[in-house]
Design a protein around this motif. Sequence first.
Motif, PDB file in Angstrom:
ATOM      1  N   UNK A 145       1.011  -0.623  -0.166  1.00 44.83           N
ATOM      2  CA  UNK A 145      -0.010   0.235  -0.196  1.00 44.83           C
ATOM      3  C   UNK A 145       0.873   1.010   0.094  1.00 44.83           C
ATOM      4  N   UNK A 146       2.020   1.621   0.501  1.00 47.09           N
ATOM      5  CA  UNK A 146       3.055   2.296   0.574  1.00 47.09           C
ATOM      6  C   UNK A 146       3.166   2.596  -0.857  1.00 47.09           C
ATOM      7  N   UNK A 147       3.612   1.605  -1.510  1.00 45.69           N
ATOM      8  CA  UNK A 147       4.018   1.894  -2.883  1.00 45.69           C
ATOM      9  C   UNK A 147       2.717   2.762  -3.999  1.00 45.69           C
ATOM     10  N   UNK A 148       1.572   1.677  -3.672  1.00 45.86           N
ATOM     11  CA  UNK A 148       0.472   2.686  -4.456  1.00 45.86           C
ATOM     12  C   UNK A 148       0.400   4.045  -3.767  1.00 45.86           C
ATOM     13  N   UNK A 149       0.209   3.817  -2.374  1.00 46.22           N
ATOM     14  CA  UNK A 149       0.388   5.851  -1.771  1.00 46.22           C
ATOM     15  C   UNK A 149       1.584   6.714  -2.403  1.00 46.22           C
ATOM     16  N   UNK A 150       3.168   6.187  -2.457  1.00 42.32           N
ATOM     17  CA  UNK A 150       4.030   6.785  -3.131  1.00 42.32           C
ATOM     18  C   UNK A 150       3.739   7.218  -4.441  1.00 42.32           C
ATOM     19  N   UNK A 151       3.530   6.411  -5.822  1.00 42.64           N
ATOM     20  CA  UNK A 151       4.253   6.349  -6.924  1.00 42.64           C
ATOM     21  C   UNK A 151       2.627   5.636  -7.394  1.00 42.64           C
ATOM     22  N   UNK A 152       1.906   5.555  -6.875  1.00 35.86           N
ATOM     23  CA  UNK A 152       0.512   5.420  -8.124  1.00 35.86           C
ATOM     24  C   UNK A 152      -0.873   6.230  -7.532  1.00 35.86           C
ATOM     25  N   UNK A 153      -0.910   6.768  -6.718  1.00 41.28           N
ATOM     26  CA  UNK A 153      -1.622   7.970  -5.826  1.00 41.28           C
ATOM     27  C   UNK A 153      -1.266   9.215  -7.050  1.00 41.28           C
TER      28      UNK A 153
END
Length: 316
Positions: free
Chosen positions: A48-56
């Motif tokens: 979820x950190x990857x989603x927050x940092x990159x994908x959002x």
Amino acid sequence: MTSANQIHNALYLAFQRVQWAELRNSVPLTLNETDLANLRGINEKISLTEVTDIYLPLSRLLNLIVGAKQQRGLTLNQFLGHTPPKRPYIISIAGSVAVGKSTTARILQALLRQWPEHPQVDLITTDGFLYPLSELKRRGLLQRKGFPESYDMKLLIEFITQIKSGDASVNAPLYSHITYDRIPHQYQVINQPDILILEGLNVLQTGQDSTFDTKRPFLSDFVDFSVYVDSSKSLLKQWYVERFLQFRKGAFANPKSYFHHYSHLSDEESVQIASNIWDSINGPNLQLNIEPTRDRAHLILQKGPDHLMDQVLLRK
């Protein structure tokens, strides 16, 4: 003499992970761990950190771009005095085998659906447009599967032309990773979505990559925004071998699998065969046909170890 790096720096704005994450601008995270588990690909460790940092941040950027395109369309329609059919905004996602294109596509689809301006987001892969196995065998292309000549480009261009024209109920052929073949008489129906995400190895190719018939249209001619998921060749080969080992215990164990004969291999044999497949097919395809298209992308996601993004390049 101008170097490749100078050209690259002139084309792109480079963001380190922390810099890119700051561009999220308070966009809420709408996915949870269960959602992410369903979106994650084989052998990927995305969090979820990857989603927050990159994908959002990427979702926010695409929402702004799509909104601007929609507003321009409304202005043009007002000027012309008519309402044309609904035409989807097309996003392509390219990159090597085993780089994680499919996971990137699924996460973007899930996030973009949350924006009220474009709730209908469809996703297709170009796998369904590979020639059927029987045709690949007839043409002697079985060992070239994934190379440009292994795709039914006439069918793919007809499909994307209908999509871009705003046609309703356009059929995309389906592909089975179990049988390693197109599924006869089964289709995914695309019915005028707000956004269509198109994922595949060669979706960024243009006439510059063709030695023949360069007057014909290419898939990239119909794309509004393109993403290239990138990593080093050594990591890509490592991930491919690791994924092969996972498939051996999973999909290959299915008696209906085209690769069922690999399920009884030892670890050592599996590593050797996967390495040979990479060196003879996927590696050369990457070098000859996929990697040369990278710098045409509007955005490049660069992965480091553990499939974590360490840099984002945005075309100026």
